[in-house]
Scaffold this motif. Structure first.
Motif, mmCIF file in Angstrom:
data_model
loop_
_atom_site.group_PDB
_atom_site.id
_atom_site.type_symbol
_atom_site.label_atom_id
_atom_site.label_comp_id
_atom_site.label_asym_id
_atom_site.label_seq_id
_atom_site.Cartn_x
_atom_site.Cartn_y
_atom_site.Cartn_z
ATOM 1 N N GLU A 83 0.832 -1.207 0.000
ATOM 2 C CA GLU A 83 0.000 0.000 0.000
ATOM 3 C C GLU A 83 0.865 1.254 0.000
ATOM 4 O O GLU A 83 0.600 2.213 -0.748
ATOM 5 N N ILE A 268 -5.009 0.307 -3.011
ATOM 6 C CA ILE A 268 -5.442 0.963 -1.785
ATOM 7 C C ILE A 268 -4.517 2.129 -1.458
ATOM 8 O O ILE A 268 -4.960 3.177 -0.970
ATOM 9 N N GLN A 272 -5.809 5.883 -0.890
ATOM 10 C CA GLN A 272 -5.512 6.606 0.343
ATOM 11 C C GLN A 272 -4.829 7.939 0.045
ATOM 12 O O GLN A 272 -5.186 8.980 0.604
ATOM 13 N N GLU A 310 -11.571 1.982 3.840
ATOM 14 C CA GLU A 310 -11.483 1.087 4.987
ATOM 15 C C GLU A 310 -12.095 -0.274 4.674
ATOM 16 O O GLU A 310 -11.581 -1.322 5.097
ATOM 17 N N ARG A 313 -9.706 -2.154 2.325
ATOM 18 C CA ARG A 313 -8.459 -2.454 3.039
ATOM 19 C C ARG A 313 -8.657 -3.642 3.973
ATOM 20 O O ARG A 313 -7.826 -4.574 4.007
ATOM 21 N N THR A 316 -8.963 -6.810 1.967
ATOM 22 C CA THR A 316 -7.664 -7.222 1.432
ATOM 23 C C THR A 316 -6.796 -7.831 2.525
ATOM 24 O O THR A 316 -6.123 -8.857 2.305
ATOM 25 N N THR A 342 -12.039 -4.128 -5.037
ATOM 26 C CA THR A 342 -11.021 -3.095 -4.835
ATOM 27 C C THR A 342 -10.830 -2.176 -6.037
ATOM 28 O O THR A 342 -10.884 -0.951 -5.875
#
Length: 402
Positions: A83, A268, A272, A310, A313, A316, A342
């Motif tokens: 990530e 992700i 983010q 969230e 994540r 995952t 995702t």
């Protein structure tokens, strides 16, 4: 359930974040400026070699591999690192964690002979060469791998390969030296999953031609790139066979499970960072007499971004944990769920962040347009959304219908 990363993962997260802050973000635009001005977009960017040397010195190398070949991290421990790397599109290569090389290295680890590992795995682990995985074809629906038409025919001590492949990631890069090719060696086998074989084709083999670079949303992803390639009576030694005739589908399933999840991990990071940039933008821009951050619609968009990030994540991370505990085959339902959810979720998050940035969000001044391209591309890569939904739905009906 334990929602904290292991001490080992936390240590790597801190070190990797510090590396990104010190060495990567400051030169992010310099990297693209070089590509825009250089004569050969498919050659390695010089600063990449400098960054790779620094990463190796700091022990941030081959982080993706749980065994002795890498940092010894589990999939769950690797997830937050992927990530962090995913926050800059070209950063994973700095740490030798980029696709398709990580997946190809796993193929050599799991299925390669000692000779194949010595010739190809060792230089890949050292970052001396790059590789490509040639499965997708333009003339068939390649999300169903049993449709592959490229032929692999035994002729004495050699195999002869004929076919056309496209969207072959890494094929354009000058340092790519080996192609893992999937084709059919037994097309009449009544078991469609035993028709395929995978074989190694070194770069420069007569009959192997890279015809053109392909773009997605006009991004060529240089210097890695995606290419259309042709195999015209390509001959390779029988020793280049991977695992055995008819084992190609088995290899593909073993390779693509973790690879699909690695894409989710990196995506992700894209989402983010997009949300963080949107928050900064909202605080520094004003419309109609007040900051963007004071408009209800902007707050709602950012709140939805947070919720959705969230969700994927946690999915995952749960999938990575199951991959560690029960393996690729038993975790296939969660891998499919993560692969379905995702990219589409990240696409929505990035789209909101671009909108908050106005026209600037669509241009090269911010990373979001390229990240959006990556998210959209991932909805096709390693199997399209529909194929994964079909497979997952079938599994769930079988599990719960009784």
């Amino acid at each position: 359930m334990n929602f904290e990363h292991s001490p080992k993962a936390q240590d790597y997260m801190a070190r990797l974040t510090a590396f990104m802050n010190e060495h990567v973000y400051p030169v992010e635009h310099d990297y693209y400026d070089y590509l825009d001005s250089c004569e050969n977009r498919w050659a390695t960017v010089p600063m990449m070699e400098e960054l790779k040397a620094k990463a190796r010195e700091q022990g941030l190398w081959n982080l993706a591999f749980p065994g002795s070949h890498g940092a010894g991290l589990t999939n769950l421990e690797y997830a937050p690192l992927a990530e962090i790397m995913g926050r800059v599109m070209w950063a994973p290569e700095i740490f030798n964690c980029n696709a398709p090389d990580t997946g190809n290295m796993e193929v050599f680890m799991m299925y390669g002979t000692e000779a194949q590992q010595e010739q190809w795995l060792t230089p890949l682990l050292n970052g001396d060469i790059r590789s490509a995985y040639a499965m997708t074809e333009p003339n068939v629906a390649s999300s169903d791998a049993t449709n592959i038409e490229t032929s692999i025919v035994r002729d004495g001590d050699e195999y002869v390969i004929n076919g056309r492949k496209w969207f072959i990631t890494g094929a354009m890069n000058e340092r790519t030296q080996i192609f893992i090719v999937m084709g059919k060696s037994d097309p009449d086998n009544p078991n469609r999953h035993l028709q395929q074989t995978q074989i190694l084709v070194p770069k420069g083999t007569p009959g192997l031609t890279v015809e053109r670079a392909l773009k997605t949303f006009n991004y060529d992803d240089a210097p890695i790139g995606h290419a259309e390639i042709v195999f015209d009576n390509v001959r390779v030694p029988a020793a280049n066979l991977l695992l055995g005739e008819g084992r190609g589908f088995e290899i593909a399933q073993g390779r693509l499970g973790p690879g699909r999840l690695h894409h989710c991990m990196r995506l992700i990071g894209c989402a983010q960072r997009s949300m963080e940039l949107a928050c900064h933008r909202a605080e520094t821009r004003s419309t109609f007499g007040k900051k963007l951050s004071e408009h209800q619609s902007v707050r709602e968009d950012i709140a939805n971004c947070f919720c959705e990030i969230e969700q994927v994540r946690l999915l995952t991370l749960k999938t990575a944990d199951q991959l560690d505990k029960v393996g690729n085959k038993e975790a296939r339902d969660l891998i499919a769920a993560a692969k379905i959810s995702t990219p589409l979720t990240v696409q929505r998050v990035i789209d909101r962040a671009m909108q908050i940035h106005g026209a600037g969000g669509l241009c090269q001044d911010f990373f979001m347009a390229e990240a959006f391209n990556y998210a959209r591309w991932c909805r096709q890569a390693d199997g399209s959304d529909q194929v994964h939904m079909m497979a997952l739905g079938k599994q769930l009906i079988k599990r719960y219908a009784s």
